[in-house]
Design a protein around this motif. Sequence first.
Motif, PDB file in Angstrom:
ATOM      1  N   ILE A  85       1.062  -1.528  -0.112  1.00 49.14           N
ATOM      2  CA  ILE A  85       0.427  -0.275  -0.060  1.00 49.14           C
ATOM      3  C   ILE A  85       0.658   1.436   0.093  1.00 49.14           C
ATOM      4  CG2 ILE A  85      -1.810   1.426   1.716  1.00 49.14           C
ATOM      5  CD1 ILE A  85      -2.814  -1.697   2.489  1.00 49.14           C
ATOM      6  N   GLY A  86       0.587   1.976  -1.137  1.00 45.20           N
ATOM      7  CA  GLY A  86       0.985   3.164  -1.155  1.00 45.20           C
ATOM      8  C   GLY A  86       0.228   4.979  -0.547  1.00 45.20           C
ATOM      9  N   VAL A  87       0.734   5.662   0.629  1.00 43.39           N
ATOM     10  CA  VAL A  87       0.156   6.650   0.854  1.00 43.39           C
ATOM     11  C   VAL A  87       0.621   7.961   0.473  1.00 43.39           C
ATOM     12  CG1 VAL A  87      -1.054   7.733   2.630  1.00 43.39           C
ATOM     13  CG2 VAL A  87      -0.797   4.884   3.054  1.00 43.39           C
ATOM     14  N   VAL A  94      -5.873  13.392   0.882  1.00 41.49           N
ATOM     15  CA  VAL A  94      -5.006  11.919   0.717  1.00 41.49           C
ATOM     16  C   VAL A  94      -5.582  10.672  -0.310  1.00 41.49           C
ATOM     17  CG1 VAL A  94      -5.033   9.720   2.643  1.00 41.49           C
ATOM     18  CG2 VAL A  94      -4.966  12.440   3.338  1.00 41.49           C
ATOM     19  N   ARG A  95      -4.806   9.762  -1.372  1.00 36.78           N
ATOM     20  CA  ARG A  95      -4.810   9.393  -2.334  1.00 36.78           C
ATOM     21  C   ARG A  95      -3.622   8.388  -1.489  1.00 36.78           C
ATOM     22  NH1 ARG A  95      -3.560  11.060  -7.628  1.00 36.78           N
ATOM     23  NH2 ARG A  95      -5.571  11.565  -7.453  1.00 36.78           N
ATOM     24  N   ARG A 108      -7.958   1.727  -5.369  1.00 38.34           N
ATOM     25  CA  ARG A 108      -7.019   3.558  -5.169  1.00 38.34           C
ATOM     26  C   ARG A 108      -9.141   3.837  -4.321  1.00 38.34           C
ATOM     27  NH1 ARG A 108      -6.827   5.405 -10.188  1.00 38.34           N
ATOM     28  NH2 ARG A 108      -5.181   4.702  -9.973  1.00 38.34           N
ATOM     29  N   ALA A 109      -8.985   4.807  -3.180  1.00 43.92           N
ATOM     30  CA  ALA A 109      -9.360   5.552  -2.412  1.00 43.92           C
ATOM     31  C   ALA A 109      -8.429   6.974  -2.401  1.00 43.92           C
ATOM     32  CB  ALA A 109      -9.867   5.411  -1.195  1.00 43.92           C
ATOM     33  N   ASP A 110      -9.592   8.315  -2.485  1.00 44.41           N
ATOM     34  CA  ASP A 110      -9.403   9.694  -2.766  1.00 44.41           C
ATOM     35  C   ASP A 110      -9.816   9.935  -1.174  1.00 44.41           C
ATOM     36  OD1 ASP A 110      -7.072  10.750  -4.390  1.00 44.41           O
ATOM     37  OD2 ASP A 110      -8.966   9.423  -5.856  1.00 44.41           O
ATOM     38  N   ALA A 129      -8.790   5.875   7.150  1.00 45.05           N
ATOM     39  CA  ALA A 129     -10.488   5.295   6.579  1.00 45.05           C
ATOM     40  C   ALA A 129      -9.883   4.792   4.863  1.00 45.05           C
ATOM     41  CB  ALA A 129     -11.170   6.877   6.056  1.00 45.05           C
ATOM     42  N   ALA A 130      -8.586   5.558   4.212  1.00 37.30           N
ATOM     43  CA  ALA A 130      -8.729   5.220   2.918  1.00 37.30           C
ATOM     44  C   ALA A 130      -7.819   4.090   3.013  1.00 37.30           C
ATOM     45  CB  ALA A 130      -7.880   6.686   2.128  1.00 37.30           C
ATOM     46  N   VAL A 131      -7.129   3.581   3.732  1.00 41.37           N
ATOM     47  CA  VAL A 131      -6.636   2.133   3.656  1.00 41.37           C
ATOM     48  C   VAL A 131      -7.304   1.376   4.148  1.00 41.37           C
ATOM     49  CG1 VAL A 131      -4.713   0.681   4.876  1.00 41.37           C
ATOM     50  CG2 VAL A 131      -3.719   3.456   4.936  1.00 41.37           C
ATOM     51  N   GLY A 132      -8.891   1.391   5.044  1.00 45.93           N
ATOM     52  CA  GLY A 132      -9.170   0.227   4.823  1.00 45.93           C
ATOM     53  C   GLY A 132     -10.082   0.100   3.830  1.00 45.93           C
ATOM     54  N   SER A 133     -10.232   1.251   3.534  1.00 41.49           N
ATOM     55  CA  SER A 133     -11.159   1.000   2.342  1.00 41.49           C
ATOM     56  C   SER A 133     -10.463   0.106   0.931  1.00 41.49           C
ATOM     57  CB  SER A 133     -10.841   2.609   1.747  1.00 41.49           C
ATOM     58  OG  SER A 133     -11.955   2.834   0.163  1.00 41.49           O
ATOM     59  N   VAL A 134      -9.284   0.447   0.641  1.00 47.41           N
ATOM     60  CA  VAL A 134      -8.519   0.080  -0.770  1.00 47.41           C
ATOM     61  C   VAL A 134      -8.439  -1.511  -0.195  1.00 47.41           C
ATOM     62  CG1 VAL A 134      -7.424   1.866  -1.612  1.00 47.41           C
ATOM     63  CG2 VAL A 134      -6.132   0.392   0.291  1.00 47.41           C
ATOM     64  N   VAL A 135      -8.345  -1.979   1.073  1.00 45.57           N
ATOM     65  CA  VAL A 135      -8.080  -2.791   1.412  1.00 45.57           C
ATOM     66  C   VAL A 135      -8.971  -4.130   1.028  1.00 45.57           C
ATOM     67  CG1 VAL A 135      -7.679  -5.263   3.554  1.00 45.57           C
ATOM     68  CG2 VAL A 135      -6.345  -2.465   3.606  1.00 45.57           C
TER      69      VAL A 135
END
Lengths: 417, 417
Positions: A85-87, A94-95, A108-110, A129-135
């Motif tokens: 994962i890349g943040v 935040v992407r 991908r989550a923005d 939130a975005a990390v949870g979303s991409v997983v």
Amino acid sequence: MSSVKRTSRDIRTANRYEVLRQIIAESPTSRQELAAATGLSLATVATLVGELLDLRLITEVGFEDSAGGRPRGLVAVNTTGGALIGVDIAETYVRVELFDLALNVLARADEDMRPGESRPEQVVGHVAAAVGSVVTQAGVEGARVLGVGVSVPGQVDREGGVSEYAPNWDWHDVPLLDLLAEHIAYPLYLDNPLRACAVAELWFGAARGRGDAVVVNLGTGVGAGLVLGGGLHRGVSNSAGEWGHTTLVLDGRLCHCGNHGCVETYVGAPGIMLHLRELAPQSTLLHPEDQTATIDALARGVADGDPVALKVVRDTARYLGAGIADLVNLLNPEVVVLSSWVAATLGEPLLAEVRQAVARHSLRRPLDAAEIVLSPIPTDPVCLGAATFALEGALSSFSQRPARRAVPARSRTASAS
Amino acid sequence: MSSVKRTSRDIRTANRYEVLRQIIAESPTSRQELAAATGLSLATVATLVGELLDLRLITEVGFEDSAGGRPRGLVAVNTTGGALIGVDIAETYVRVELFDLALNVLARADEDMRPGESRPEQVVGHVAAAVGSVVTQAGVEGARVLGVGVSVPGQVDREGGVSEYAPNWDWHDVPLLDLLAEHIAYPLYLDNPLRACAVAELWFGAARGRGDAVVVNLGTGVGAGLVLGGGLHRGVSNSAGEWGHTTLVLDGRLCHCGNHGCVETYVGAPGIMLHLRELAPQSTLLHPEDQTATIDALARGVADGDPVALKVVRDTARYLGAGIADLVNLLNPEVVVLSSWVAATLGEPLLAEVRQAVARHSLRRPLDAAEIVLSPIPTDPVCLGAATFALEGALSSFSQRPARRAVPARSRTASAS
């Protein structure tokens, strides 16, 4: 004890990176092809391939005929062997991207950040939130996430996981990885966008196989990731690359760093907007509170032949050209890569003007040696580079087995202590 | 084939340099002390010491007791095992020094060059005369001279032995080593004063044992020799370090390189003289045709509290400080060394002002990591560095046996072909 000794472990790590880079670039491939492509001996390649197989980063995928000889075993990236994962924490968004091991984007989550929404807890909330979303989107099991690379603008203490100074938010000594580890259970690696873009170019872009490269990052902030001697140059305290805060105009525009005439005040998105405002205060190109909309409008204006847009881009290229010529004269790189969103948006017209301006300001010998290109990376280079830091972390934790985990990696368990 | 592969030969060469540096710094010494000082294994040190003994660069000098254990063999530099010559071709003089293998000066010869005396044949004549003089003075046999390192200002093609561009004389593509080889029978190595000063600091001065160092060269010309990752950074075409031709004042003073506002036009000796002339045209400090006399007068003026001298040095330090802060922000070095004759002459008062100016212009994190010092090398650092290139040449020709001689080495025989 000398602080500069290069060890055989450094060489092994560098060679392991090189072999994996080559397999990612061309899968499937044989050990013989890898030896030819990297210049390493077949025995060395065989050892490194064995390690990568043990790590499950690559996999055996059959055999190819070899003109009457023994069939050659083929290996390929084990795309399903793990996820990275890349943040990309930027000033306005935040992407987060989730990659397979071939560094293809799987999800991908923005998250947009409103102006003023800049407290560390707010930013951490968006990242979590975005990390949870991409997983969830990618449907990967948590156990398969090898690591999360996090890029935050400004100066970072990588080992300590601390954002030491983020100028746009005036953050000082924010223990970012500790805060993130309260929400994210995977190993975490912190660095900044300059170095993320540089490592993305080094592994997957225009700096691949180049000894000396400069990756010029043009966004809200400005800097130059340095690839020297085939590896990332970090400097003695991991803050090399602050080209945005080198002086281009002595006693020039005031910069938020406190200095005057910094490169960033002329070629960063706010500096470009300021120039547009000074030149044509009533221009419809100007979106006063929106950097992205303004740079988009400038790009369209250039395409349409709008004289104000053309002049702003030409003047920006003139500043950029003088600043890049400084990098060319000082570092004598093989390639200068223009990266990040301002460069991507203004594209070829900016590149053409920059090349002319660099030629006017550089000495002949280093100029002749330096190619100037736009980043060929089609996705967010900061996310890609941040994920690459996580991949490098996984590779070096292997070389340190059975020793403890690499220092910059954090997990919820570690931070709970 | 990757252009960036680091080989075990590179490591061996770097380690051989490191062991020899340590022996030169502390003779006599034991293999055990060398292992402790360099961080290398005792077995590696023993191998490298064996090679240096074979090369006759060092010699066995007896034993020391080791607290009841086996007596330890001691080695020391074999000062009479060979001689090295360093040539400093400057704008106004040629200086040649002959060194023993501990890099002690055994003989020196200076030749003044009159203004206008700048044709290659004239310069070559001065060098040949001075080289002959130091060999005679020192009474060494020609066969014992391991090599001659030659430093010439500007951009050099090291492999080809060509002075590609020497701005002060407007030399273009002068085949300097071929011309010298008609008079000098020893192996010849060409480079420029930036890199000579950097390698002198790396082996014998303030950059010893430092990973990242910048050696700022203040003379008629100005530049920065870069020590990155424990070794000299040359760039892809050996022209890295042209800091003197980076822009400090956009659209500022015209530089002989064709650009405007270059660092060199403000902090090189002619730039300092220009500032003095603008500030106080009638000043007795000014010696219009004599850079050395003017800088000497400024140094004395500062010591005497002369307000004009104080202002010129303070203003020069302000320019220097902004330019050095650029190097600190971009490269994040451990140490910045002020070297060459202008720095040596203006000395501590200049250093104090420079430190303050750098602090005003640098970001905190890289500033905290960077020490700023005057070169501790008491003799001509360019001659010392040039001789060190010859020593490095002798060491690498050893590692290539029985292959042919290192490329940059020339001799009369070779040039006759």
